[in-house]
Design an enzyme around this catalytic site. Structure first.
Site, PDB file in Angstrom:
ATOM      1  N   ILE A 167       0.840  -1.288  -0.027  1.00  0.00           N
ATOM      2  CA  ILE A 167      -0.013  -0.041  -0.131  1.00  0.00           C
ATOM      3  C   ILE A 167       0.869   1.230  -0.104  1.00  0.00           C
ATOM      4  O   ILE A 167       0.349   2.337   0.137  1.00  0.00           O
ATOM      5  CB  ILE A 167      -1.021   0.073   1.044  1.00  0.00           C
ATOM      6  CG1 ILE A 167      -0.096   0.091   2.594  1.00  0.00           C
ATOM      7  CG2 ILE A 167      -1.901  -1.049   0.933  1.00  0.00           C
ATOM      8  CD1 ILE A 167      -1.026   0.131   3.732  1.00  0.00           C
ATOM      9  N   GLY A 168       2.242   0.994  -0.068  1.00  0.00           N
ATOM     10  CA  GLY A 168       3.095   2.468  -0.149  1.00  0.00           C
ATOM     11  C   GLY A 168       4.360   1.784   0.172  1.00  0.00           C
ATOM     12  O   GLY A 168       4.601   0.680   0.461  1.00  0.00           O
ATOM     13  N   ALA A 169       5.434   2.896   0.242  1.00  0.00           N
ATOM     14  CA  ALA A 169       6.615   2.856   0.559  1.00  0.00           C
ATOM     15  C   ALA A 169       7.170   3.719   1.701  1.00  0.00           C
ATOM     16  O   ALA A 169       7.038   5.084   1.355  1.00  0.00           O
ATOM     17  CB  ALA A 169       7.503   2.931  -0.802  1.00  0.00           C
ATOM     18  N   GLY A 170       7.726   3.401   2.651  1.00  0.00           N
ATOM     19  CA  GLY A 170       8.280   3.975   3.810  1.00  0.00           C
ATOM     20  C   GLY A 170       9.665   4.552   3.457  1.00  0.00           C
ATOM     21  O   GLY A 170      10.561   4.253   2.409  1.00  0.00           O
ATOM     22  N   GLU A 171      10.385   5.174   4.707  1.00  0.00           N
ATOM     23  CA  GLU A 171      11.614   5.456   4.208  1.00  0.00           C
ATOM     24  C   GLU A 171      12.790   4.225   4.550  1.00  0.00           C
ATOM     25  O   GLU A 171      13.495   4.366   3.785  1.00  0.00           O
ATOM     26  CB  GLU A 171      12.029   6.425   5.614  1.00  0.00           C
ATOM     27  CG  GLU A 171      13.383   6.811   5.446  1.00  0.00           C
ATOM     28  CD  GLU A 171      13.807   7.837   7.016  1.00  0.00           C
ATOM     29  OE1 GLU A 171      14.947   8.125   7.038  1.00  0.00           O
ATOM     30  OE2 GLU A 171      12.808   8.133   7.628  1.00  0.00           O
ATOM     31  N   GLY A 197      11.388   0.899   3.900  1.00  0.00           N
ATOM     32  CA  GLY A 197      11.007  -0.076   3.042  1.00  0.00           C
ATOM     33  C   GLY A 197       9.692  -0.108   2.744  1.00  0.00           C
ATOM     34  O   GLY A 197       8.985   0.876   2.810  1.00  0.00           O
ATOM     35  N   GLU A 198       9.120  -1.214   1.998  1.00  0.00           N
ATOM     36  CA  GLU A 198       7.893  -1.243   1.664  1.00  0.00           C
ATOM     37  C   GLU A 198       6.637  -1.375   2.696  1.00  0.00           C
ATOM     38  O   GLU A 198       7.031  -1.816   3.837  1.00  0.00           O
ATOM     39  CB  GLU A 198       7.387  -2.292   0.703  1.00  0.00           C
ATOM     40  CG  GLU A 198       8.200  -2.080  -0.561  1.00  0.00           C
ATOM     41  CD  GLU A 198       7.911  -3.489  -1.293  1.00  0.00           C
ATOM     42  OE1 GLU A 198       7.914  -4.550  -0.841  1.00  0.00           O
ATOM     43  OE2 GLU A 198       8.179  -3.391  -2.621  1.00  0.00           O
ATOM     44  N   LYS A 233       5.205  -2.343   8.265  1.00  0.00           N
ATOM     45  CA  LYS A 233       6.296  -1.425   7.941  1.00  0.00           C
ATOM     46  C   LYS A 233       7.351  -2.698   7.908  1.00  0.00           C
ATOM     47  O   LYS A 233       7.666  -3.161   8.866  1.00  0.00           O
ATOM     48  CB  LYS A 233       6.601  -0.333   8.735  1.00  0.00           C
ATOM     49  CG  LYS A 233       5.825   0.697   8.667  1.00  0.00           C
ATOM     50  CD  LYS A 233       6.187   1.981   9.451  1.00  0.00           C
ATOM     51  CE  LYS A 233       5.093   3.194   9.454  1.00  0.00           C
ATOM     52  NZ  LYS A 233       5.531   4.211  10.160  1.00  0.00           N
ATOM     53  N   ASP A 260       6.898  17.101  13.952  1.00  0.00           N
ATOM     54  CA  ASP A 260       6.559  17.243  12.623  1.00  0.00           C
ATOM     55  C   ASP A 260       5.098  16.855  12.615  1.00  0.00           C
ATOM     56  O   ASP A 260       4.586  16.032  11.656  1.00  0.00           O
ATOM     57  CB  ASP A 260       7.394  16.113  12.028  1.00  0.00           C
ATOM     58  CG  ASP A 260       7.320  15.723  10.399  1.00  0.00           C
ATOM     59  OD1 ASP A 260       6.976  17.100   9.901  1.00  0.00           O
ATOM     60  OD2 ASP A 260       7.537  14.843   9.901  1.00  0.00           O
TER      61      ASP A 260
END
Length: 971
Positions: free
Chosen positions: A614-618, A620-621, A640, A733
């Site tokens: 569903i996405g890609a983080g800093e 990994g997938e 994650k 943040d």
């Protein structure tokens, strides 16, 4: 003995080999179903297998080297020729992926995804293969994973865009999965040949993303015309949409089965349109086919304002039952009333006129201006009229005539006598009523007024006594609470007492005859009493008293706020407000793994099932998946992952977020389910939020939520931040992109990658040693000195409020970071978003105060938002909105200060470029045409969402303001 034993061993070996071969054949048969693209290049471990199933040949390409590291296996198709117009093709892949958990000892290197690549060429290169010529299209993950005994076939379709050369190749890269590709189908979409609205259009290849709608010209059929060239648009999905300039049958023709045929006799059609021929209306006739109109029959007419193709109408008959009612004889008045005519001629615009004749000594003449009519003597729509100013003892003759819109058309020919008129005569014997002719002020004091007035002269023969009635009121009385005082008098002089000093009053006098007849009243006249002297000493004394009261209140407030004056009960209350739990920075641990074990729950990887990327983080997938822990109900989770090739520091940084999240337990903070750390591939497992990031969700639903719903979202975010600040924790943040939304619109704070702990001192700060700062969301003191506190998080929360009320708009639009910092230092603050409640915008401004000590705390913010939600009416007052400032770019210019050169450039500037085709299809191609648009025009071209409609409408208002400065944000 040895020979038979040897023979038995040979036979046993043959049987074992045969059994293993059959077992392999059965397993391979599960993979090999069908494969329609023949591979010309097979690098490394791909294998092709052919099998017969139910009499049909099937092929599959498979690879399964999950136990080996660093896999890079490529499979390429043959050369695929492209039709010149097909710049966008679809690749449908049927494949099987085996579950990594089904391999013993290989789960650490096993993958469950593969990659799709493409390469364009003008000619077939044969078996030549170079990886560098291919570019990645996408990563493909299965929806269903195959276990040992359960075969699951997946079908995924991907799009390859912007093809321009004669052909192309597809390639599949395996990086360590156990997969089999069963079939690959490559196709493109077309809009079929069609006939729409009497215009024919040829078959057309659908366009790509950069040409979402492809315009196609058509040709009108016989006896059909079009003001503009008939056009239609072919979508990327192969569907015809938005016909423009459609053909229509000529006047006198109608559409019958995609052809235009003449109207039959007795029917007509006046203009080119898609309508059917209509029968001739009442009192008209048509003597031939193909008629454009139907003329009126003799004796019937159309009024100038009647539609040329409407019915014709005749003259109205005379009114009925004319009656004169003299209910107020002494006032010189009577009421004429009548009934409508029996025959209106087929019209509903009937009006009436009244004519008057007065006869004296057998001589009759027009009444002229001496007689008054209320409301008027002509153009009457009601069936009665009030006649006044009549003289006594005279004969009057009144004639009432009915008119319609066609009455004047009949006059030049002949006016039928008495067909539209009704006459009545009467002898009026009433008295002359007295009338007030003037009123004047005789004398005045602070509490009284003396007035007198004059009466009109009366005939000598009539002299009954006159009485007067005086009405007066204060001028400044509320109109809904007006109080009149009435005095009945015998003389035309009066002194009115007990009035207020320096006050204006309104007076009106009416005269009455001795027998009760009412005369005319005067106009309402204004007179004012004298002001009363003001005692200066009293005023000074009052001012002194007010000053003393203000000083006492100020000193009392100071004493209440002084810490030394706090009572025991108040001290006890403040002690209870302190949080029972304080955040612990995992970076203070010598071994970060200890922090992870202390604050996070360890999960066995067999309890976690990854379903879809569903996405890609800093690091990994990110997957959507299922967590099924022993003794717990199955729940949806987000997973994650840590990409291969990581360093130990990257692993520690990856898991540090879990050490932070594991300390929090609040409904508005993302919940940590657990971590996987005891296996090579580390994972962080959190609750799954169906609607994803808040900023993207709001953009996708622009204008769909009410202010009440948006404030409810903000209340949840503020509650989560209050919880964090109570734990002496600063986020650093806070932004809408780091807020996640579930399917009940509940918002939760996430992404603790930049977060740091506060010192024990409530005013303590954390000073970073470097790193990136999100400028648009960060408080000025944090930017300038890298000092972060909960007060700086409050500033960021104000920006989040703006993002939410602006439905995901980017703060400060396209300004650079340098421009943002300079503007903030010069006291610029973001303007109120469109339709933002005033109370919400005022809270934003409080969050953006330069002095951080004056900003509200998160507890104050939660309390205020709760009050707004408990009183929805408080959200109805909208903050002032300036379209030049509040919609990204101001006035009539683009970002460089020059006027917008095209409609598409303007739409791009307000982030409404998705409607470019709507404007084009509606023929709006210049900015001058844009400036002429109204709200209804915007709706008609297909803008339906309220938020989008308002954004475009307000932007047009800004464009019309030519006197505004070209750039409000010039910094």
């Amino acid at each position: 003995m040895l020979l038979p034993l040897f023979i038995m061993l040979i036979i046993l070996s043959f049987l074992i080999k045969t059994f293993i071969t059959c077992l392999i054949d059965v397993l391979v048969l599960l993979w090999c179903i069908k494969f329609i693209c023949r591979a010309t290049h097979s690098a490394n471990k791909w294998e092709v297998v052919q099998r017969t199933l139910n009499g049909s040949q099937f092929y599959s390409y498979s690879v399964c080297n999950v136990g080996e590291r660093e896999q890079d296996n490529w499979l390429r198709t043959t050369f695929i020729q492209r039709r010149p117009a097909a710049s966008r093709v679809f690749v449908e892949i049927q494949f099987i992926v085996r579950d990594c958990n089904s391999f013993d000892g290989a789960s650490l290197t096993c993958k469950e995804t593969f990659n799709l690549y493409t390469s364009e060429s003008d000619a077939d290169v044969g078996t030549t293969f170079r990886k560098g010529q291919f570019k990645k299209v996408t990563t493909i993950a299965p929806d269903e994973i195959t276990s040992k005994n359960d075969l699951r076939i997946n079908t995924e379709t991907r799009v390859v865009e912007n093809l321009s050369r004669k052909g192309f190749y597809l390639a599949f890269q395996d990086i360590g999965a156990c997969i089999a590709i069963l079939s690959v189908r490559v196709y493109y979409k077309t809009c079929p040949a069609t006939v729409k609205s009497l215009a024919s259009f040829p078959e057309t290849v659908a366009g790509g993303e950069n040409q979402a709608l492809k315009e196609v010209n058509g040709v009108c059929t016989d006896n059909a015309i079009s003001e503009n060239l008939p056009r239609i648009y072919c979508t990327v999905d192969g569907e015809w949409v938005v016909p423009v300039g459609q053909c229509q049958c000529k006047p006198g023709y109608e559409e019958v089965e995609d052809t235009c045929q003449e109207c039959q006799q007795g029917f007509f059609k006046a203009a080119a349109s898609g309508d059917k021929c209509e029968p001739c209306p009442a009192n008209t006739q048509s003597l031939k086919s193909g008629a454009l109109s139907c003329p009126c029959m003799d004796g019937f007419y159309r009024a100038p304002n009647d539609p040329p193709n409407g019915p014709c109408s005749g003259l109205p008959s005379a009114p009925k039952d004319l009656v004169a009612t003299t209910t107020q004889l002494s006032a010189g008045k009577l009421v004429l009333s009548w009934s409508p005519p029996a025959d209106t001629g087929g019209r509903n615009d009937i009006t009436y006129s009244v004519d008057c004749q007065r006869c004296e000594s057998n001589v009759c003449q027009a009444c002229g201006e001496k007689i008054r009519y209320e409301p008027a003597s002509t153009g009457l729509t009601d069936t009665k009229v009030l006649v006044s100013e009549l003289d006594a003892h005279l004969n009057y003759t009144f004639t009432v005539e009915a008119h319609s819109g066609v009455s004047l058309l009949a006059l030049p020919r002949s006016k039928p006598p008495s067909t539209s008129a009704l006459t009545t005569s009467l002898h009026y014997t009433g008295e002359y009523p007295p009338k007030i002719t003037s009123m004047r002020l005789v004398e005045r004091t602070p509490t009284s007024l003396s007035l007198s007035w004059d009466v009109s002269p009366r005939p000598r023969a009539l002299s009954p006594p006159i009485r007067y009635e005086l009405n007066y009121r204060k001028k400044d009385d509320n109109l809904g609470m007006t109080t009149y005082t009435v005095l009945k008098l015998e003389k035309n002089l009066v002194q009115v007492n007990e009035l207020n000093p320096g006050t204006a009053y309104l007076f009106r006098v009416q005269a009455f005859t001795g027998d009760g007849g009412a005369g005319g009243s005067s106009m309402e006249e204004q007179f004012e009493t004298l002001p009363e002297a003001v005692i200066f000493g009293a005023a000074v004394g009052g001012a002194v008293m007010l000053f003393i009261v203000a000083v006492v209140l100020f000193l009392r407030r100071r004493s209440v706020n002084a810490p030394s004056q706090l009572t025991t009960s108040y001290l006890l209350f403040t002690e209870q407000l302190k949080p029972l739990k304080t955040y612990v920075d995992p970076h203070t641990y010598e071994d970060p793994n200890v922090a992870v074990l202390k604050f996070a729950t360890e999960i066995h990887p067999s309890h976690v099932t990854k379903q879809k990327v569903i996405g890609a983080g800093e690091f990994g997938e990110v997957y959507r998946g299922i967590l099924k822990a022993p003794g717990r109900k199955e729940v949806a989770v987000a997973i994650k992952t840590l990409k291969p090739g990581y360093t130990e520091k990257q692993r520690q940084d990856f898991l540090s977020e879990a050490s932070i999240m594991g300390q929090f337990a609040h409904q508005n903070i993302i919940r940590l389910e657990g971590v996987v750390t005891k296996f090579k591939h580390a994972m962080i497992v959190t609750e799954y939020m169906e609607n994803g990031a808040l900023d993207r969700y709001l953009k996708d639903h622009d204008g769909e939520f009410s202010s009440f719903q948006l404030v409810g979202m903000l209340r949840g975010i503020a509650a989560g931040m209050k919880y964090l600040s109570d734990m002496s924790y600063v986020h650093r943040d806070l932004a809408a992109r780091n807020i996640l939304v579930n399917n009940t619109l509940e918002c939760k704070v996430s992404d603790f990658g930049l977060s740091r702990v506060l010192e024990d001192d409530p005013e303590g700060t954390y000073t970073t040693s470097g790193g990136k700062i999100p400028i648009r969301w960060t408080a000025p003191e944090a930017i300038a000195y890298r000092k972060f506190t909960s007060a700086s998080d409050v500033w960021s929360f104000g920006i989040v409020m703006w993002e939410v009320m602006a439905f995901g708009e980017r703060p400060y639009w396209d300004m650079s970071n340098h421009e943002v910092m300079k503007a903030i230092n010069e006291a610029f603050r973001l303007p109120a978003p469109m339709d933002c409640p005033s109370a919400v915008y005022q809270l934003m401004l409080q969050c953006w105060l330069q002095d951080r000590s004056k900003r509200p705390r998160f507890g104050d913010i939660v309390s205020l938002l709760d009050k707004l939600l408990r009183s929805p009416d408080s959200l109805k007052t909208i903050a002032d909105f300036d379209p030049r400032v509040s919609i990204r770019l101001p006035s009539t210019s683009g970002s460089d200060g020059s006027p917008f050169r095209s409609v598409s450039e303007w739409l791009e500037s307000i982030k409404m470029s998705q409607y470019s085709e709507n404007f084009t299809c509606a023929g709006i191609v210049t900015m001058d045409q844009v400036l002429q648009m109204k709200n209804e025009d915007i709706k008609n071209i297909g803008v339906r969402l309220p938020g989008h409609l308002k954004r475009i409408a307000y932007s047009i208002l800004g464009l019309k303001d030519q006197t505004s400065t070209l750039s409000v944000f010039a910094v």
